[in-house]
Design a protein around this motif. Structure first.
Motif, PDB file in Angstrom:
ATOM      1  N   UNK A  14       0.827  -1.283   0.066  1.00 25.26           N
ATOM      2  CA  UNK A  14       0.125   0.088  -0.001  1.00 25.26           C
ATOM      3  C   UNK A  14       0.917   1.166  -0.110  1.00 25.26           C
ATOM      4  N   UNK A  15       1.908   1.398   0.785  1.00 25.21           N
ATOM      5  CA  UNK A  15       2.880   2.515   0.821  1.00 25.21           C
ATOM      6  C   UNK A  15       3.358   2.712  -0.348  1.00 25.21           C
ATOM      7  N   UNK A  16       4.004   1.541  -1.280  1.00 22.25           N
ATOM      8  CA  UNK A  16       4.291   1.934  -2.672  1.00 22.25           C
ATOM      9  C   UNK A  16       3.133   2.386  -3.620  1.00 22.25           C
ATOM     10  N   UNK A  17       1.939   1.852  -3.428  1.00 18.25           N
ATOM     11  CA  UNK A  17       0.916   2.209  -4.152  1.00 18.25           C
ATOM     12  C   UNK A  17       0.650   3.800  -4.071  1.00 18.25           C
ATOM     13  N   UNK A  18       0.821   4.361  -2.848  1.00 17.01           N
ATOM     14  CA  UNK A  18       0.245   5.514  -2.506  1.00 17.01           C
ATOM     15  C   UNK A  18       1.460   6.472  -3.054  1.00 17.01           C
ATOM     16  N   UNK A  19       2.800   5.992  -2.750  1.00 18.56           N
ATOM     17  CA  UNK A  19       3.533   6.959  -3.379  1.00 18.56           C
ATOM     18  C   UNK A  19       3.876   7.028  -4.770  1.00 18.56           C
ATOM     19  N   UNK A  20       3.495   6.115  -5.595  1.00 14.86           N
ATOM     20  CA  UNK A  20       3.454   6.097  -6.794  1.00 14.86           C
ATOM     21  C   UNK A  20       2.510   6.777  -7.524  1.00 14.86           C
ATOM     22  N   UNK A  21       1.231   6.726  -6.766  1.00 12.84           N
ATOM     23  CA  UNK A  21       0.285   7.968  -6.989  1.00 12.84           C
ATOM     24  C   UNK A  21       0.663   9.337  -6.773  1.00 12.84           C
ATOM     25  N   UNK A 157      -5.398  -2.229  -3.399  1.00 15.07           N
ATOM     26  CA  UNK A 157      -4.969  -1.612  -4.486  1.00 15.07           C
ATOM     27  C   UNK A 157      -6.146  -0.748  -4.980  1.00 15.07           C
ATOM     28  N   UNK A 158      -6.961  -1.488  -5.661  1.00 19.35           N
ATOM     29  CA  UNK A 158      -8.421  -0.827  -6.364  1.00 19.35           C
ATOM     30  C   UNK A 158      -8.705   0.262  -5.169  1.00 19.35           C
ATOM     31  N   UNK A 159      -8.741  -0.442  -3.760  1.00 19.96           N
ATOM     32  CA  UNK A 159      -9.620   0.513  -2.947  1.00 19.96           C
ATOM     33  C   UNK A 159      -8.889   2.178  -3.022  1.00 19.96           C
ATOM     34  N   UNK A 160      -7.799   1.963  -3.408  1.00 19.00           N
ATOM     35  CA  UNK A 160      -7.109   3.451  -3.541  1.00 19.00           C
ATOM     36  C   UNK A 160      -7.709   4.118  -4.660  1.00 19.00           C
ATOM     37  N   UNK A 161      -8.137   3.662  -5.682  1.00 17.40           N
ATOM     38  CA  UNK A 161      -8.962   4.453  -6.839  1.00 17.40           C
ATOM     39  C   UNK A 161     -10.286   5.005  -6.038  1.00 17.40           C
ATOM     40  N   UNK A 162     -10.998   3.879  -5.161  1.00 16.50           N
ATOM     41  CA  UNK A 162     -12.335   4.345  -4.514  1.00 16.50           C
ATOM     42  C   UNK A 162     -11.915   5.773  -3.601  1.00 16.50           C
ATOM     43  N   UNK A 163     -10.851   5.763  -3.151  1.00 15.54           N
ATOM     44  CA  UNK A 163     -10.408   6.759  -2.023  1.00 15.54           C
ATOM     45  C   UNK A 163     -10.300   8.100  -2.888  1.00 15.54           C
ATOM     46  N   UNK A 164      -9.601   8.037  -3.974  1.00 19.72           N
ATOM     47  CA  UNK A 164      -9.566   9.109  -4.618  1.00 19.72           C
ATOM     48  C   UNK A 164     -10.784   9.450  -5.310  1.00 19.72           C
ATOM     49  N   UNK A 165     -11.670   8.587  -5.856  1.00 17.71           N
ATOM     50  CA  UNK A 165     -13.208   9.230  -6.224  1.00 17.71           C
ATOM     51  C   UNK A 165     -13.729   9.720  -5.264  1.00 17.71           C
ATOM     52  N   UNK A 166     -13.639   9.344  -4.062  1.00 16.61           N
ATOM     53  CA  UNK A 166     -14.477   9.840  -2.832  1.00 16.61           C
ATOM     54  C   UNK A 166     -14.138  11.155  -2.696  1.00 16.61           C
ATOM     55  N   UNK A 167     -12.610  11.353  -2.756  1.00 15.59           N
ATOM     56  CA  UNK A 167     -12.233  12.522  -2.414  1.00 15.59           C
ATOM     57  C   UNK A 167     -12.644  13.842  -3.727  1.00 15.59           C
ATOM     58  N   UNK A 168     -12.880  13.265  -4.606  1.00 14.54           N
ATOM     59  CA  UNK A 168     -13.296  14.244  -5.774  1.00 14.54           C
ATOM     60  C   UNK A 168     -14.720  14.561  -5.676  1.00 14.54           C
ATOM     61  N   UNK A 169     -15.500  13.438  -5.242  1.00  9.43           N
ATOM     62  CA  UNK A 169     -16.734  13.583  -5.128  1.00  9.43           C
ATOM     63  C   UNK A 169     -17.098  14.693  -3.849  1.00  9.43           C
ATOM     64  N   UNK A 170     -16.449  14.278  -2.729  1.00  9.92           N
ATOM     65  CA  UNK A 170     -16.398  15.467  -1.614  1.00  9.92           C
ATOM     66  C   UNK A 170     -16.314  16.753  -2.110  1.00  9.92           C
ATOM     67  N   UNK A 171     -15.190  16.766  -2.698  1.00 14.34           N
ATOM     68  CA  UNK A 171     -14.610  18.387  -2.844  1.00 14.34           C
ATOM     69  C   UNK A 171     -15.655  18.930  -3.775  1.00 14.34           C
ATOM     70  N   UNK A 172     -16.441  18.241  -4.803  1.00 14.32           N
ATOM     71  CA  UNK A 172     -17.339  18.858  -5.632  1.00 14.32           C
ATOM     72  C   UNK A 172     -18.680  19.242  -4.716  1.00 14.32           C
ATOM     73  N   UNK A 173     -19.175  18.700  -3.734  1.00 12.84           N
ATOM     74  CA  UNK A 173     -20.040  19.112  -3.020  1.00 12.84           C
ATOM     75  C   UNK A 173     -19.740  20.050  -1.688  1.00 12.84           C
ATOM     76  N   UNK A 174     -18.558  20.206  -1.360  1.00 11.56           N
ATOM     77  CA  UNK A 174     -18.078  21.161  -0.388  1.00 11.56           C
ATOM     78  C   UNK A 174     -17.870  22.510  -0.975  1.00 11.56           C
TER      79      UNK A 174
END
Length: 174
Positions: A14-21, A157-174
């Motif tokens: 997970x750490x490698x995945x996050x740092x790659x992103x 690893x796929x869950x990381x994409x869900x985290x990013x998607x959630x951040x984007x959607x929350x940023x839109x409504x705030x």
């Protein structure tokens, strides 16, 4: 040298995945903690990040936890406690806003759309009542009602994409 535990293997992946992103510019890592509690023989790893944009409003924190029961179940398979082998995963989204009941419903809807109805979602709001007019702190937590094992590393690893998607959607409504 010792054989790395499931916790270590999942943390490294997970750490490698996050740092790659982070290096690709998809996110900005803002905090990381890797803690060992020697009194309780537990490990906690968390990493916080937000989207790569000016003035992000929401931070995501990914947490991976393993305690003595998890380690024992993994290292002593003869005691047949495989249901405890693995780690607990928690994902939190943290942001500051004034309280708005309609926004709370919208946030809950977004979280359920992305993470599914079966996930345990807890949304808390805290504020300082002696400081009226101040923004309060929201914390939306996604929990999984089961141990996560090395068999689910690809899912993490796929869950990381869900985290990013959630951040984007929350940023839109705030």
């Amino acid at each position: 040298m010792f054989d790395p535990t499931a916790f270590e293997n999942m943390r490294i992946v997970m750490e490698g995945n996050f740092y790659d992103k982070d290096l690709n510019g998809e996110m900005v890592i803002v905090d990381r903690n890797d803690c060992i509690n020697t009194a309780k023989l537990s490990r906690t790893y968390d990493l916080s990040f937000h989207l790569s944009r000016a003035d992000p409003l929401v931070t995501c924190r990914f947490s991976l936890k393993a305690n003595i029961e998890n380690l024992t179940a993994e290292l002593l398979p003869s005691i047949q406690s495989n249901k405890y082998a693995g780690c607990m995963v928690t994902i939190e989204f943290i942001f500051e806003q004034t309280f708005d009941g309609l926004k709370v419903n919208e946030i809950e809807t977004i979280l359920k759309q992305i993470w599914g109805e079966k996930r345990m979602i807890t949304l808390t709001y805290s504020y300082k009542p002696l400081l009226p007019g101040q923004k309060g702190s929201y914390q939306a937590q996604i929990s999984f009602d089961r141990m996560i094992t090395e068999d689910q590393i690809d899912d993490l690893i796929v869950m990381t994409d869900y985290m990013l998607q959630t951040l984007e959607r929350l940023e839109e409504v705030l």
